[in-house]
Scaffold this motif. Structure first.
Motif, PDB file in Angstrom:
ATOM      1  N   LEU A  67       0.834  -1.204   0.000  1.00 30.45           N
ATOM      2  CA  LEU A  67       0.000   0.000   0.000  1.00 30.45           C
ATOM      3  C   LEU A  67       0.869   1.254   0.000  1.00 30.45           C
ATOM      4  CD1 LEU A  67      -2.732   1.378   0.143  1.00 30.45           C
ATOM      5  CD2 LEU A  67      -2.699   1.074   2.633  1.00 30.45           C
ATOM      6  N   ALA A  68       1.949   1.248   0.774  1.00 28.41           N
ATOM      7  CA  ALA A  68       2.845   2.405   0.788  1.00 28.41           C
ATOM      8  C   ALA A  68       3.421   2.656  -0.600  1.00 28.41           C
ATOM      9  CB  ALA A  68       3.969   2.185   1.796  1.00 28.41           C
ATOM     10  N   LEU A  69       3.838   1.597  -1.290  1.00 30.40           N
ATOM     11  CA  LEU A  69       4.371   1.759  -2.643  1.00 30.40           C
ATOM     12  C   LEU A  69       3.321   2.346  -3.579  1.00 30.40           C
ATOM     13  CD1 LEU A  69       6.426  -1.543  -2.955  1.00 30.40           C
ATOM     14  CD2 LEU A  69       7.361   0.778  -3.068  1.00 30.40           C
ATOM     15  N   ALA A  70       2.088   1.881  -3.464  1.00 33.10           N
ATOM     16  CA  ALA A  70       1.024   2.412  -4.320  1.00 33.10           C
ATOM     17  C   ALA A  70       0.779   3.886  -4.033  1.00 33.10           C
ATOM     18  CB  ALA A  70      -0.257   1.607  -4.118  1.00 33.10           C
ATOM     19  N   LEU A  71       0.751   4.252  -2.762  1.00 34.05           N
ATOM     20  CA  LEU A  71       0.507   5.647  -2.387  1.00 34.05           C
ATOM     21  C   LEU A  71       1.669   6.556  -2.765  1.00 34.05           C
ATOM     22  CD1 LEU A  71      -1.028   5.031   1.154  1.00 34.05           C
ATOM     23  CD2 LEU A  71      -2.272   5.726  -0.904  1.00 34.05           C
ATOM     24  N   LEU A  72       2.879   5.980  -2.872  1.00 33.04           N
ATOM     25  CA  LEU A  72       4.075   6.767  -3.174  1.00 33.04           C
ATOM     26  C   LEU A  72       4.430   6.750  -4.659  1.00 33.04           C
ATOM     27  CD1 LEU A  72       6.194   5.687  -0.086  1.00 33.04           C
ATOM     28  CD2 LEU A  72       5.172   7.936  -0.474  1.00 33.04           C
ATOM     29  N   GLY A  73       3.521   6.238  -5.490  1.00 31.04           N
ATOM     30  CA  GLY A  73       3.731   6.330  -6.940  1.00 31.04           C
ATOM     31  C   GLY A  73       4.390   5.130  -7.582  1.00 31.04           C
ATOM     32  N   ARG A  74       4.372   3.966  -6.933  1.00 32.03           N
ATOM     33  CA  ARG A  74       4.942   2.759  -7.521  1.00 32.03           C
ATOM     34  C   ARG A  74       3.892   1.644  -7.586  1.00 32.03           C
ATOM     35  NH1 ARG A  74      10.672   2.336  -7.416  1.00 32.03           N
ATOM     36  NH2 ARG A  74      11.509   4.421  -7.822  1.00 32.03           N
ATOM     37  N   PRO A  75       2.804   1.850  -8.352  1.00 33.22           N
ATOM     38  CA  PRO A  75       1.721   0.851  -8.372  1.00 33.22           C
ATOM     39  C   PRO A  75       2.150  -0.496  -8.935  1.00 33.22           C
ATOM     40  CG  PRO A  75       1.401   2.516 -10.094  1.00 33.22           C
ATOM     41  CD  PRO A  75       2.506   3.007  -9.217  1.00 33.22           C
ATOM     42  N   GLU A  76       3.039  -0.502  -9.939  1.00 33.34           N
ATOM     43  CA  GLU A  76       3.453  -1.776 -10.532  1.00 33.34           C
ATOM     44  C   GLU A  76       4.168  -2.643  -9.508  1.00 33.34           C
ATOM     45  OE1 GLU A  76       4.328   1.181 -11.701  1.00 33.34           O
ATOM     46  OE2 GLU A  76       3.235   1.431 -13.602  1.00 33.34           O
ATOM     47  N   GLN A  77       5.062  -2.024  -8.728  1.00 35.28           N
ATOM     48  CA  GLN A  77       5.790  -2.796  -7.728  1.00 35.28           C
ATOM     49  C   GLN A  77       4.872  -3.213  -6.583  1.00 35.28           C
ATOM     50  OE1 GLN A  77       8.766   0.307  -7.482  1.00 35.28           O
ATOM     51  NE2 GLN A  77      10.375  -1.123  -8.104  1.00 35.28           N
ATOM     52  N   ALA A  78       3.875  -2.384  -6.289  1.00 34.16           N
ATOM     53  CA  ALA A  78       2.890  -2.777  -5.280  1.00 34.16           C
ATOM     54  C   ALA A  78       2.148  -4.034  -5.721  1.00 34.16           C
ATOM     55  CB  ALA A  78       1.905  -1.634  -5.051  1.00 34.16           C
ATOM     56  N   GLU A  79       1.794  -4.090  -6.993  1.00 33.75           N
ATOM     57  CA  GLU A  79       1.084  -5.273  -7.505  1.00 33.75           C
ATOM     58  C   GLU A  79       1.940  -6.520  -7.437  1.00 33.75           C
ATOM     59  OE1 GLU A  79      -2.123  -5.187 -10.564  1.00 33.75           O
ATOM     60  OE2 GLU A  79      -0.927  -3.504 -11.317  1.00 33.75           O
ATOM     61  N   VAL A  80       3.229  -6.399  -7.732  1.00 30.41           N
ATOM     62  CA  VAL A  80       4.122  -7.553  -7.666  1.00 30.41           C
ATOM     63  C   VAL A  80       4.126  -8.132  -6.251  1.00 30.41           C
ATOM     64  CG1 VAL A  80       6.537  -8.285  -7.758  1.00 30.41           C
ATOM     65  CG2 VAL A  80       5.610  -6.827  -9.570  1.00 30.41           C
ATOM     66  N   LEU A  81       4.241  -7.264  -5.257  1.00 25.43           N
ATOM     67  CA  LEU A  81       4.295  -7.743  -3.879  1.00 25.43           C
ATOM     68  C   LEU A  81       2.977  -8.381  -3.454  1.00 25.43           C
ATOM     69  CD1 LEU A  81       6.215  -4.970  -1.869  1.00 25.43           C
ATOM     70  CD2 LEU A  81       7.080  -7.101  -2.831  1.00 25.43           C
ATOM     71  N   ILE A  82       1.877  -7.736  -3.751  1.00 26.76           N
ATOM     72  CA  ILE A  82       0.599  -8.244  -3.261  1.00 26.76           C
ATOM     73  C   ILE A  82       0.193  -9.512  -3.998  1.00 26.76           C
ATOM     74  CG2 ILE A  82      -1.019  -7.005  -4.770  1.00 26.76           C
ATOM     75  CD1 ILE A  82      -1.266  -7.329  -0.939  1.00 26.76           C
ATOM     76  N   ASP A  83       0.604  -9.656  -5.255  1.00 27.91           N
ATOM     77  CA  ASP A  83       0.215 -10.837  -6.025  1.00 27.91           C
ATOM     78  C   ASP A  83       1.015 -12.073  -5.646  1.00 27.91           C
ATOM     79  OD1 ASP A  83      -1.831  -9.622  -7.365  1.00 27.91           O
ATOM     80  OD2 ASP A  83      -0.638  -9.118  -9.139  1.00 27.91           O
ATOM     81  N   ARG A  84       2.215 -11.893  -5.109  1.00 25.69           N
ATOM     82  CA  ARG A  84       2.981 -13.078  -4.700  1.00 25.69           C
ATOM     83  C   ARG A  84       2.756 -13.422  -3.223  1.00 25.69           C
ATOM     84  NH1 ARG A  84       9.136 -10.710  -5.225  1.00 25.69           N
ATOM     85  NH2 ARG A  84       9.470 -10.141  -3.038  1.00 25.69           N
ATOM     86  N   LEU A  85       1.935 -12.638  -2.543  1.00 25.09           N
ATOM     87  CA  LEU A  85       1.590 -12.908  -1.148  1.00 25.09           C
ATOM     88  C   LEU A  85       0.466 -13.931  -1.101  1.00 25.09           C
ATOM     89  CD1 LEU A  85       1.840 -12.109   1.897  1.00 25.09           C
ATOM     90  CD2 LEU A  85       0.107 -10.364   1.442  1.00 25.09           C
ATOM     91  N   SER A  86       0.577 -14.869  -0.186  1.00 23.33           N
ATOM     92  CA  SER A  86      -0.470 -15.873  -0.015  1.00 23.33           C
ATOM     93  C   SER A  86      -1.803 -15.190   0.257  1.00 23.33           C
ATOM     94  CB  SER A  86      -0.114 -16.799   1.142  1.00 23.33           C
ATOM     95  OG  SER A  86      -1.235 -17.566   1.528  1.00 23.33           O
ATOM     96  N   PRO A  87      -2.890 -15.594  -0.418  1.00 24.11           N
ATOM     97  CA  PRO A  87      -4.196 -14.947  -0.199  1.00 24.11           C
ATOM     98  C   PRO A  87      -4.832 -15.319   1.135  1.00 24.11           C
ATOM     99  CG  PRO A  87      -4.412 -16.761  -1.755  1.00 24.11           C
ATOM    100  CD  PRO A  87      -2.957 -16.616  -1.492  1.00 24.11           C
ATOM    101  N   SER A  88      -4.352 -16.372   1.787  1.00 22.92           N
ATOM    102  CA  SER A  88      -4.931 -16.758   3.073  1.00 22.92           C
ATOM    103  C   SER A  88      -4.565 -15.722   4.123  1.00 22.92           C
ATOM    104  CB  SER A  88      -4.425 -18.137   3.498  1.00 22.92           C
ATOM    105  OG  SER A  88      -3.009 -18.125   3.612  1.00 22.92           O
ATOM    106  N   LEU A  89      -5.542 -15.304   4.908  1.00 25.21           N
ATOM    107  CA  LEU A  89      -5.333 -14.237   5.874  1.00 25.21           C
ATOM    108  C   LEU A  89      -5.023 -14.809   7.253  1.00 25.21           C
ATOM    109  CD1 LEU A  89      -8.138 -11.732   4.852  1.00 25.21           C
ATOM    110  CD2 LEU A  89      -5.683 -11.565   4.408  1.00 25.21           C
ATOM    111  N   PRO A  90      -4.390 -14.020   8.109  1.00 22.84           N
ATOM    112  CA  PRO A  90      -4.058 -14.500   9.460  1.00 22.84           C
ATOM    113  C   PRO A  90      -5.312 -14.731  10.301  1.00 22.84           C
ATOM    114  CG  PRO A  90      -3.535 -12.169   9.232  1.00 22.84           C
ATOM    115  CD  PRO A  90      -3.888 -12.651   7.862  1.00 22.84           C
TER     116      PRO A  90
END
Length: 822
Positions: free
Chosen positions: A535-558
């Protein structure tokens, strides 16, 4: 205080860092013994992996211990054995790290370890133990806590993880995990190990059973690398204090171990026996790897604790005023303590570490405790142990004690006296003279202070380091993603700067986005996990890198629901990422997570770790309000859910001195992160129908915020977070006073201005404890900025508040808005 703060303070006089690295030379390893191994450095370790081997997930680890002067020989022996048997192993990088890992306050997970071996089988474990025990003759080292110890050699065996693995513990924290012998993945913190295999047990068995101690009950009071302190009952019924010293462990700055200091302390107590100055010594025991000093138990309350509970001088709404009753108590206890010190001196003893924490206030007056740094007829066992704020570098132990007594008595009148070491300019304000020091060029206005904090913070950035970008708290080195996340890492610092109008340096964004694939990139959470970094990357102008991080994160939540690392915080991040990245799937996952939180809040079986923003119901309420603003179709249900969460948070608060406060474990906590401020903040931001009905509760909590000592500056547990809360309630005058109080904790360092962080031991630049938190909160617009950084709901008009303090308002900062480079 967490002893690990002292360990990470060893590296630098101004900031927390990993000790023993830097320019210290690495421990030498014969090149021919590791020529075929793959070498990799990580933290304090250098690892060696044989060719064509894949490290198992977990197994029986062999630890080799050695005192610093024996470390080189131990490394050579291990390298030779591992080369012959093709065994993966690792070693401490430098001799300085070996010494630091055996310091009094080093983490016990490191204590004594010089090398770690990773056998492939039970039979190989036994073979290695046999060879090492024979070849390490003459090497001594501390026993490694939690291990099965060899009876004669400096070896320990423990089941544990070979590879880094993180899991969610029952309390919601992310902790090390290890695949167990039965295939499960339990918590890998230092728990009792399973029984070792029979082939190994035969080698680890002592020739005779240890003699039992004459103790029938014991309660752990404190544990550190030097040993433990227990409140115990002897078999004859006497209540005693047992102070342990572990052999070859608990080193001070000169390499003196805990046993030497404890024996000296016993001699000091024998001299003071019968004087009423100190606990009466009863006995001294020597057993296997430890020695114990047996003393009478001293009933009473430590002076430092009494001050923090009763001192009116730290009240934001009273400034330095002191009530008549408290002033009378100060006068009385000052006379009594001075008399105790006089009697001690007459017996040839100077304490050496006199400060409020080492004075116990009992029914018969003050008693001094902890004499390991004491001088007996001018003889000392250590010269490098002392408490910051009360240490005077002088050859004469009596002069040092005089200084410490003066500071201790001054602390009775103003709890900020320890700040004088770094801010001698505060001496007139604090009413305490200080030793000669270089004058401090203090910023004249809030704007000047913020400018210096920003300049110093950016000037200290280290994009060339892989382990951290900005200086922060010890969490950067002790938690996964600690150097990257919102609370302790780069994400929070960059968002704080952005809230002030600063465009981030591209190198800093590159550093934040560079999360190599591994266990850390599967850690969840808004404040401590990958969702927050993305989210910080998206807010700071790096949406592509934000997507890379969130897409490789397991979708199962704590399983946890918390704002910090649980589902409510994840829901906020996913919803906002879905909107920022135009990703309906992320938005849907966020709403689904939020709906799950709503259901859990209404389930009375659901519990939380404690009150506050980070772990409590108040944090969940704020998360639900934020999502409700972003998703209009859910606004009503989420506001109602927030109201229910706040009712549950109310149950965690208690009335102390007529005000509602958080008091987990009977310790009053008013901060935003773990205390009652989060409840008041959530009420100030709430729009739900219960808001007016709960207004009186908010007033009671706010009164507690104004009248409870706050010995920290930071956002989560200090004055900055409380100031933002009160400002949102419309209490501008008190908030301004708290801003000024937080400013006292800002200090020059060798590399620019920063803010004293947790424990006031070293400075920090992070959002949770340091300069970034102040950058985002100081001044009239601070409440709005911190809401933006923490992703809190938008503020409604301030409620009418009884703000009886009317200090001059702080100037709104006017800092340069420009591309900032370093």
């Amino acid at each position: 205080m967490d002893d690990r703060y002292f360990y990470f303070a060893l590296a630098d006089p101004d900031f927390f860092d990993l000790p023993g690295t830097g320019d210290h030379p690495e421990l030498p390893v014969p090149a021919h013994l590791v020529a075929a191994f793959t070498r990799a450095a990580h933290g304090p370790w250098v690892a060696f992996l044989p060719p064509h081997q894949v490290l198992a997930d977990a197994g029986w680890k062999i630890h080799v211990s050695a005192v610093p002067e024996h470390a080189r020989h131990a490394v050579e022996v291990v390298a030779r054995v591992c080369a012959a048997e093709h065994v993966p192993w690792k070693m401490m990088r430098t001799e300085r790290l070996v010494q630091a890992s055996q310091h009094k306050y080093a983490p016990q997970s490191l204590s004594g370890k010089v090398c770690v071996l990773y056998p492939r089988s039970d039979d190989q474990t036994a073979l290695l133990i046999e060879r090492l025990a024979a070849d390490l003759t003459g090497v001594v080292g501390p026993r490694i806590t939690g291990d099965h110890s060899h009876p004669t050699a400096p070896l320990g065996v423990r089941w544990g993880a070979y590879k880094e693995h993180w899991l969610e513990a029952a309390d919601g924290r992310v902790v090390p995990g290890a695949q167990g012998p039965d295939g499960g993945v339990p918590d890998d913190r230092r728990r009792p190990a399973p029984n070792v295999p029979a082939v190994v047990a035969d080698l680890m068995r002592a020739e005779r059973e240890p003699q039992p101690l004459p103790v029938q009950a014991a309660r752990l009071v404190h544990r550190c690398n030097a040993g433990s302190v227990y409140d115990a009952q002897l078999t004859d019924g006497r209540r005693v204090a047992l102070k342990e010293a572990r052999r070859h462990a608990g080193l001070d700055g000169d390499g003196i171990d805990a046993v030497v200091r404890l024996r000296h302390e016993y001699a000091v107590l024998q001299r003071l026996s019968g004087s009423g100055v100190a606990p009466e010594p009863i006995d001294y025991w020597e057993v296997e790897a430890s020695e114990f000093l047996v003393m009478e138990w001293v009933d009473g309350e430590p002076m430092g604790q009494h001050i923090s509970r009763h001192h009116p001088g730290a009240r934001a709404d009273l400034g330095a005023d002191v009530s008549a009753d408290f002033a009378e108590w100060v006068a009385q206890i000052s006379v009594e303590l001075s008399e105790v010190v006089r009697r001690m001196r007459a017996l040839g003893v100077a304490h050496g570490d006199l400060h409020p924490g080492n004075v116990v206030l009992g029914p018969c007056g003050p008693t001094l405790v902890d004499f390991e740094a004491a001088s007996l007829d001018g003889t000392v066992a250590t010269r490098t142990i002392g408490t910051p704020g009360y240490v005077y570098e002088h050859a004469d132990p009596v002069a040092r004690d005089d200084f410490a007594l003066q500071r201790t008595l001054a602390t009775l009148k103003n709890v900020d006296v320890p700040l004088l070491d770094r801010r001698p300019d505060l001496a007139p304000i604090l009413g305490c003279p200080t030793v000669a020091a270089e004058p401090v060029d203090v910023p004249a206005t809030t704007a000047d202070l913020l400018e210096r904090l920003v300049e110093g913070l950016l000037g200290r950035a280290t994009p060339e380091r892989s382990d951290r970008l900005f200086s922060g708290g010890i969490e950067q080195f002790t938690t996964p993603l600690g150097a990257h996340n919102l609370l302790s890492g780069a994400a929070g610092v960059l968002l704080a700067l952005h809230s002030m109008g600063y465009e981030p340096d591209p190198r800093h964004l590159d550093w934040l986005a560079d999360l190599p694939e591994g266990p850390d990139t599967q850690v969840h959470g808004l404040a401590e996990g990958v969702e927050g970094v993305a989210l910080a990357l998206a807010l700071l102008g790096r949406p592509e890198q934000a997507e890379v991080l969130i897409d490789r994160l397991s979708p199962s939540l704590p399983r946890s629901l918390s704002w910090t690392r649980g589902r409510s915080g994840c829901a906020v991040a996913l919803v906002e990422l879905g909107i920022a990245l135009d990703r309906a799937d992320l938005l849907e996952r966020g709403v689904e997570a939020g709906d799950g939180v709503l259901r859990a809040i209404r389930d009375e079986a659901t519990t939380v770790a404690g009150p506050g923003l980070l772990e409590g119901w108040a944090g969940m309420a704020l998360a639900l309000m934020r999502i409700g603003e972003a998703v209009p179709s859910r606004t009503a249900s989420y506001e109602n859910g927030a109201g229910h969460a706040l009712r549950r948070e109310e149950r965690l608060l208690r009335t102390v001195d007529g005000h509602l406060v958080a008091a987990p474990g009977s310790r009053v906590r008013t901060g935003l992160g773990h205390g009652s401020a989060a409840f008041a903040l959530a009420l100030a931001l709430a729009h739900h129908r219960d808001r007016d009905a709960m207004a009186s509760l908010g007033d009671s909590v706010a009164a507690g915020l104004r009248t409870t000592p706050t010995p920290l500056a930071g956002l989560m547990d200090g004055a900055a977070g409380i100031a933002a809360t009160l400002r949102l309630r419309g209490e501008r005058g008190t908030a301004d006073l708290l801003d000024a109080r937080a400013g006292r904790y800002c200090t020059p360092t060798a590399r620019g201005w920063s803010t004293l962080g947790a424990a006031r031991l070293r400075c920090s630049d992070d959002l949770m404890t340091g300069a970034a938190g102040l950058i985002a909160t100081l001044g009239d617009s601070g409440a709005k900025r911190i809401a933006e950084v923490l992703r809190l709901p938008e503020a409604s008009p301030p409620t009418t508040a009884n703000d009886t303090c009317h200090a001059g308002s702080l100037a709104v900062p006017t800092l340069a808005r420009a591309q900032t480079g370093v």
